[in-house]
Design a protein around this motif. Structure first.
Motif, PDB file in Angstrom:
ATOM      1  N   VAL A   1      -6.099  33.875  55.132  1.00  0.00           N
ATOM      2  CA  VAL A   1      -4.843  33.243  54.701  1.00  0.00           C
ATOM      3  C   VAL A   1      -4.972  31.727  54.747  1.00  0.00           C
ATOM      4  O   VAL A   1      -4.519  31.030  53.828  1.00  0.00           O
ATOM      5  N   ASN A   2      -5.612  31.197  55.789  1.00  0.00           N
ATOM      6  CA  ASN A   2      -5.832  29.744  55.871  1.00  0.00           C
ATOM      7  C   ASN A   2      -6.692  29.265  54.714  1.00  0.00           C
ATOM      8  O   ASN A   2      -6.444  28.195  54.147  1.00  0.00           O
ATOM      9  N   TRP A   3      -7.712  30.038  54.334  1.00  0.00           N
ATOM     10  CA  TRP A   3      -8.566  29.645  53.215  1.00  0.00           C
ATOM     11  C   TRP A   3      -7.770  29.642  51.913  1.00  0.00           C
ATOM     12  O   TRP A   3      -7.934  28.748  51.080  1.00  0.00           O
ATOM     13  N   VAL A   4      -6.909  30.638  51.734  1.00  0.00           N
ATOM     14  CA  VAL A   4      -6.094  30.706  50.514  1.00  0.00           C
ATOM     15  C   VAL A   4      -5.164  29.487  50.440  1.00  0.00           C
ATOM     16  O   VAL A   4      -4.982  28.908  49.374  1.00  0.00           O
ATOM     17  N   LYS A   5      -4.599  29.078  51.572  1.00  0.00           N
ATOM     18  CA  LYS A   5      -3.679  27.938  51.596  1.00  0.00           C
ATOM     19  C   LYS A   5      -4.393  26.601  51.445  1.00  0.00           C
ATOM     20  O   LYS A   5      -3.811  25.632  50.956  1.00  0.00           O
TER      21      LYS A   5
ATOM     22  N   GLU B   1      -6.369  23.561  50.142  1.00  0.00           N
ATOM     23  CA  GLU B   1      -6.585  23.008  48.799  1.00  0.00           C
ATOM     24  C   GLU B   1      -8.026  22.558  48.639  1.00  0.00           C
ATOM     25  O   GLU B   1      -8.671  22.149  49.591  1.00  0.00           O
TER      26      GLU B   1
ATOM     27  N   LYS C   1      -6.059  26.867  43.569  1.00  0.00           N
ATOM     28  CA  LYS C   1      -5.743  28.225  44.007  1.00  0.00           C
ATOM     29  C   LYS C   1      -4.244  28.428  43.850  1.00  0.00           C
ATOM     30  O   LYS C   1      -3.449  27.606  44.289  1.00  0.00           O
ATOM     31  N   THR C   2      -3.865  29.528  43.218  1.00  0.00           N
ATOM     32  CA  THR C   2      -2.458  29.852  43.023  1.00  0.00           C
ATOM     33  C   THR C   2      -2.228  31.326  43.329  1.00  0.00           C
ATOM     34  O   THR C   2      -3.178  32.076  43.528  1.00  0.00           O
TER      35      THR C   2
ATOM     36  N   GLY D   1      -1.060  33.024  45.894  1.00  0.00           N
ATOM     37  CA  GLY D   1      -1.543  33.540  47.165  1.00  0.00           C
ATOM     38  C   GLY D   1      -0.642  34.657  47.674  1.00  0.00           C
ATOM     39  O   GLY D   1       0.567  34.501  47.764  1.00  0.00           O
TER      40      GLY D   1
ATOM     41  N   THR E   1      -0.463  37.995  50.663  1.00  0.00           N
ATOM     42  CA  THR E   1      -1.039  38.682  51.803  1.00  0.00           C
ATOM     43  C   THR E   1      -0.334  40.021  51.965  1.00  0.00           C
ATOM     44  O   THR E   1       0.893  40.061  52.031  1.00  0.00           O
TER      45      THR E   1
ATOM     46  N   CYS F   1      -5.740  35.653  45.898  1.00  0.00           N
ATOM     47  CA  CYS F   1      -5.288  34.462  45.183  1.00  0.00           C
ATOM     48  C   CYS F   1      -6.002  34.401  43.837  1.00  0.00           C
ATOM     49  O   CYS F   1      -6.906  35.185  43.562  1.00  0.00           O
TER      50      CYS F   1
ATOM     51  N   THR G   1      -7.167  24.417  61.984  1.00  0.00           N
ATOM     52  CA  THR G   1      -6.696  24.065  60.649  1.00  0.00           C
ATOM     53  C   THR G   1      -6.923  22.582  60.439  1.00  0.00           C
ATOM     54  O   THR G   1      -6.751  21.774  61.351  1.00  0.00           O
TER      55      THR G   1
END
Length: 188
Positions: free
Chosen positions: A58-62, A64, A70-71, A73, A75, A82, A183
């Motif tokens: 989830v952190n990787w998806v968020k 930038e 990336k759009t 996203g 879970t 994503c 993060t």
């Protein structure tokens, strides 16, 4: 008696021939599944629970990226998804075909205890003008047609798409190595 034997023989031959014409489904008649290009790998980790791996995903998806966007996203359960988007344009000064646009791909990360699996699929090209959109990289001929986009240009575009997949996978693996508590802070 000879007439009866001839009649039985003819009936036997006719029935035997008709059984050869019965409608049995063969492998050739079955609908063929479309071979979709997918890049997938299972990556083993050192004794990490699925919840920690999902947090990292989830952190990787968020997170930038400067190289791609990336759009969408999402879970769900033990999966993060994503859509990665790359800008693409011809490198020639006066290109044969102006395919300037973007390449999109769906990235799915499934997490289990001690391992995760990423899958990159649904790789497509959409041009800005709409006239030279090639569509899925699985197409033998681009959606815009072979007259609008030649074979050599189509192969260059596929190569750019696969290069983009490599960038996404590289960033994903690096992002999954970071702890969910590490993060990166935004600099403003």
């Amino acid at each position: 008696m000879k007439k009866y034997i001839k009649a039985l023989l003819i009936c036997f031959i006719v029935v035997f021939n008709f059984s050869g014409f019965s409608q049995e489904k063969t492998e050739e008649d079955a609908p063929k599944k479309k071979n979709e290009t997918k890049f997938s790998e299972v990556v083993n980790t050192d004794s990490l629970p699925a919840s920690e791996l999902l947090k990292r995903a989830v952190n990787w998806v968020k997170l930038e990226s400067n190289r791609y966007g990336k759009t969408s996203g999402i879970t769900t359960g033990s999966k993060a998804e994503c859509t990665a988007t790359f800008p693409v344009k011809p490198k020639d000064l006066n290109p044969e075909v102006d395919y300037t646009g973007k390449i999109t791909m769906k990235v799915t990360i499934e997490c289990k205890d001690n391992k995760y699996k990423y899958t990159v699929s649904n790789i497509k090209h959409v041009s800005t003008s709409g006239k030279t959109s090639a569509g899925s990289v699985d197409n033998k001929v681009p959606e815009c047609g072979s007259m609008a986009m030649g074979d050599i240009v189509w192969k260059k575009l596929k190569g750019a798409a696969f290069k983009g997949v490599g960038k996404v996978v590289e960033d994903l693996k690096e992002g999954m190595k970071l702890s969910s508590t590490e993060t990166q802070k935004e600099e403003w």
